[in-house]
Design a protein around this motif. Structure first.
Motif, PDB file in Angstrom:
ATOM      1  N   UNK A  10       0.834  -1.211   0.000  1.00 33.90           N
ATOM      2  CA  UNK A  10       0.000   0.000   0.000  1.00 33.90           C
ATOM      3  C   UNK A  10       0.865   1.256   0.000  1.00 33.90           C
ATOM      4  N   UNK A  11       2.087   1.119   0.501  1.00 29.72           N
ATOM      5  CA  UNK A  11       3.059   2.201   0.292  1.00 29.72           C
ATOM      6  C   UNK A  11       3.990   1.711  -0.810  1.00 29.72           C
ATOM      7  N   UNK A  12       3.862   2.327  -1.962  1.00 29.62           N
ATOM      8  CA  UNK A  12       4.581   1.833  -3.134  1.00 29.62           C
ATOM      9  C   UNK A  12       5.456   2.936  -3.711  1.00 29.62           C
ATOM     10  N   UNK A  13       6.153   2.615  -4.790  1.00 32.11           N
ATOM     11  CA  UNK A  13       6.961   3.604  -5.472  1.00 32.11           C
ATOM     12  C   UNK A  13       6.088   4.604  -6.219  1.00 32.11           C
ATOM     13  N   UNK A  14       6.733   5.629  -6.780  1.00 30.80           N
ATOM     14  CA  UNK A  14       5.994   6.700  -7.447  1.00 30.80           C
ATOM     15  C   UNK A  14       5.078   6.174  -8.557  1.00 30.80           C
ATOM     16  N   UNK A  22      15.471   2.167  -9.120  1.00 27.33           N
ATOM     17  CA  UNK A  22      15.027   3.294  -8.269  1.00 27.33           C
ATOM     18  C   UNK A  22      13.512   3.335  -8.084  1.00 27.33           C
ATOM     19  N   UNK A  23      12.780   2.789  -9.077  1.00 29.14           N
ATOM     20  CA  UNK A  23      11.309   2.846  -8.976  1.00 29.14           C
ATOM     21  C   UNK A  23      10.775   1.894  -7.911  1.00 29.14           C
ATOM     22  N   UNK A  24      11.605   0.947  -7.512  1.00 27.88           N
ATOM     23  CA  UNK A  24      11.177  -0.056  -6.528  1.00 27.88           C
ATOM     24  C   UNK A  24      12.028  -0.004  -5.265  1.00 27.88           C
ATOM     25  N   UNK A  25      12.754   1.084  -5.113  1.00 29.06           N
ATOM     26  CA  UNK A  25      13.677   1.164  -3.973  1.00 29.06           C
ATOM     27  C   UNK A  25      13.239   2.253  -2.999  1.00 29.06           C
ATOM     28  N   UNK A  26      13.228   1.907  -1.730  1.00 30.96           N
ATOM     29  CA  UNK A  26      12.965   2.875  -0.660  1.00 30.96           C
ATOM     30  C   UNK A  26      14.278   3.145   0.068  1.00 30.96           C
ATOM     31  N   UNK A  36       7.665  -1.915  -3.437  1.00 31.82           N
ATOM     32  CA  UNK A  36       9.060  -1.752  -2.992  1.00 31.82           C
ATOM     33  C   UNK A  36       9.680  -3.143  -2.829  1.00 31.82           C
ATOM     34  N   UNK A  37      10.740  -3.379  -3.574  1.00 32.75           N
ATOM     35  CA  UNK A  37      11.426  -4.680  -3.469  1.00 32.75           C
ATOM     36  C   UNK A  37      12.737  -4.566  -2.702  1.00 32.75           C
ATOM     37  N   UNK A  38      13.284  -3.334  -2.642  1.00 34.19           N
ATOM     38  CA  UNK A  38      14.577  -3.140  -1.983  1.00 34.19           C
ATOM     39  C   UNK A  38      14.527  -1.917  -1.083  1.00 34.19           C
ATOM     40  N   UNK A  39      15.042  -2.077   0.100  1.00 34.80           N
ATOM     41  CA  UNK A  39      15.141  -0.968   1.048  1.00 34.80           C
ATOM     42  C   UNK A  39      16.626  -0.751   1.321  1.00 34.80           C
TER      43      UNK A  39
END
Ligand code: F6P
Length: 550
Positions: free
Chosen positions: A135-139, A195-199, A144-147
């Protein structure tokens, strides 16, 4: 007890050591066949065995007197009560409140902080759960797959230890850690990530730490190149006590999570600093981790001094460092996933107790914290155990091992691991004298002359102390207990040494000088106003970096 009483306790310990020194540890087992039972203490499914040290009843009584004289029980209670135990920073040290199971009021300077802590914890949990469930996702709506946690010291080591140690419990995104000022760290970590999947979590209590800010700026630029400047903020979060500085950096307020002024960095994994671990492991596992620490908190407050795990570990530490005069101690986890524990403990222990003045500013008359080092077994056996067994210096060893591993198909491995761990502790204690070695070599078919020549090289003095922490399995609850055990040990030792285990002024001078040299380094200038060595090094560095010969 007065200073005089403390001095008398130290003197009595020194006298007692003179008497005891010649007695071998293995002889103490012969004299007391129930030594193992008497010199080990259990807390549920965790056992601390200190029987392979040279402590005897009198030594323990004297050490316990010393702890009482130093006010250890009162100091612990003052810490739990939120008193200003960190006098040089005018702060409480109330990390236990972050893992306290009940809703009982907890006061800092007369203010009840429990409600604020619970409210902040709810924010952190909601964020972690949101990242985990998407529910908290990328832009672009990508999960998010990588933090990537960017932080150093206490804003790095605790969550990195938790994530690494609890690998079998990870069911969330991958978590990476960037700490070093060396650009290699951040570059290697960013390379290959999307970057689209990284927090990116910027974790810094002060939000002024130069390494962390440099890495955060690099990561921001990396993110901006892919997402545009307006897309970056949604991929960042911050953990800090300086929320205004995180906001000024560009991180939205709803993604800034609070560290408390009254929790020191190296004691802070239990709160928002643990966010990367919470994302990786989930809130249930993180709650179990905190519950383990809370169990150790209850134990340290309730158990009598001589049956109290953190107190005993501290007394063993003081005995070895001050009475026996051993300058270092080795932490040896026979638990591969604890391979970050030695590094974690180096900060916890040496940043806390590496001090030369007492809490009231007087020069110490004896030594404070020893040098802490270590490595996982069995790897360490093939690196530095030679010195542990035969070197001229005695290094007290602290072994840790699980009764059982997580790998159902690797039972044999675990048996082998445990056998090695117990055997090393036994070998350190037992040794093998020259005569025994010679006999053995002769039995193996060696001629008498060669056996006599080699026996000095192949015999072991033994009589080298170790402790063993044995636990059922490295699960979240147990990791929490282990970390809290060491936290309390460090505070108790610091109290006995009379230092403030909650400040770290010793890191400041190097930071200041680095800041003042930075401009010169960047400008390829010398520093004639500094010392000639530094000036000379700056000149060499400038020439080498510019591709010139020296
Ligand atoms: O969380 P911060 O403020 O970035 O500090 C990082 C680390 O730096 C230190 O202040 C020491 O340099 C540690 O005590 C601390 O854990």
């Amino acid at each position: 007890m007065t200073t005089g009483a403390r001095q008398r306790a130290w003197a009595a310990l020194a006298d007692h050591w003179q008497d005891l020194q010649a007695t071998r540890i293995d002889e103490m087992f012969t004299a007391d066949p129930r030594r193992f039972q008497g010199w080990s203490v259990a807390l549920d499914d965790m056992l601390l065995d200190i029987s392979k040290t040279k402590l005897d009843g009198r030594a323990l009584d004297l050490l316990a007197d010393l702890a009482r004289a130093a006010g250890v029980p009162q100091r612990l209670e003052a810490m739990f009560a939120g008193e200003t135990v960190n006098a040089t920073e005018n702060r409480a040290a109330l990390h236990p409140v972050l893992r306290a199971p009940d809703q009982a009021p907890r006061h800092v300077d007369g203010r009840d902080v429990k409600a604020a802590v619970a409210a902040e914890d709810a924010r952190v949990r909601a964020f972690a759960e949101g990242v985990r469930d998407g529910t908290i996702a990328g832009r672009d709506g990508e999960p998010i797959t990588d933090v990537i946690n960017i932080g150093i010291g206490g804003s790095h080591l605790g969550p990195a230890l938790a994530v690494r140690s609890l690998r079998p419990y990870r069911d969330g995104p991958r978590v990476h850690f960037v700490a070093n000022a060396d650009g290699a760290d951040v570059s290697d970590t960013l390379r290959g990530r999307d970057p689209r999947r990284t927090l990116i979590i910027v974790s810094s209590k002060s939000f002024t730490t130069t390494e962390t800010l440099a890495n955060a700026r690099t990561a921001w630029a990396w993110s901006a190149r892919a997402l545009g400047e307006e897309g970056v903020a949604g991929h960042f979060a911050a953990v800090t006590a300086a929320t205004d500085k995180a906001a000024a950096f560009g991180i939205p307020a709803e993604r800034v999570f609070r560290m408390w002024d009254w929790v020191g960095g190296r004691y802070s994994v239990w709160g928002a600093v643990g966010l990367p671990a919470m994302i990786a492991l989930g809130t249930d596992a993180f709650d179990a981790f905190r519950a383990g620490a809370a169990a150790m908190d209850a134990h340290v407050r309730e158990a009598p001094l001589t049956r109290n795990m953190p107190v005993l570990l501290a007394l063993v530490g003081v005995w070895h460092a001050n009475v026996c005069g051993y300058p270092t101690r080795a932490v040896l986890p026979y638990d591969h996933r604890l391979n970050r524990l030695p590094g974690y403990l180096q900060q916890l222990d040496m940043e806390s107790n590496g001090k030369a003045v007492s809490a009231d500013g007087a020069a110490l008359t004896g030594h404070s914290g020893p040098i802490v080092w270590g490595e996982v077994g069995t790897n360490a056996q093939h690196a530095f155990f030679q010195l542990l067994h035969q070197g001229t210096r005695i290094v007290p060893c602290e072994f840790l091992v699980a009764a059982d591993g997580h790998e159902p198909d690797a039972r044999d491995h675990h048996d082998l691991l445990v056998a090695n761990c117990f055997a090393q502790a036994r070998a350190l204690m037992r040794g093998r004298c020259r005569a025994e070695t010679e006999t053995l070599l002769r039995q193996q078919g060696m001629d008498a002359h060669t056996a006599a020549r080699l026996a000095p090289h192949r015999s072991f003095a033994g009589d080298r102390p170790s402790t063993m922490l044995l636990y059922r399995r490295l699960d979240p609850f147990t990791l929490g207990r282990i970390i809290a055990l060491y936290e309390h040990r460090v505070v108790i030792e610091g109290t006995i040494w009379g230092v403030n285990p909650f400040d770290q002024w010793g890191v400041e001078l190097g930071k200041e000088l680095a800041t003042s040299l930075h401009g010169r380094v960047a400008a390829r200038e010398g520093a004639p106003d500094a010392d000639p060595s530094t000036d000379g090094l700056l000149g060499w560095r400038a020439r080498l970096a510019d591709g010139e010969g020296a």
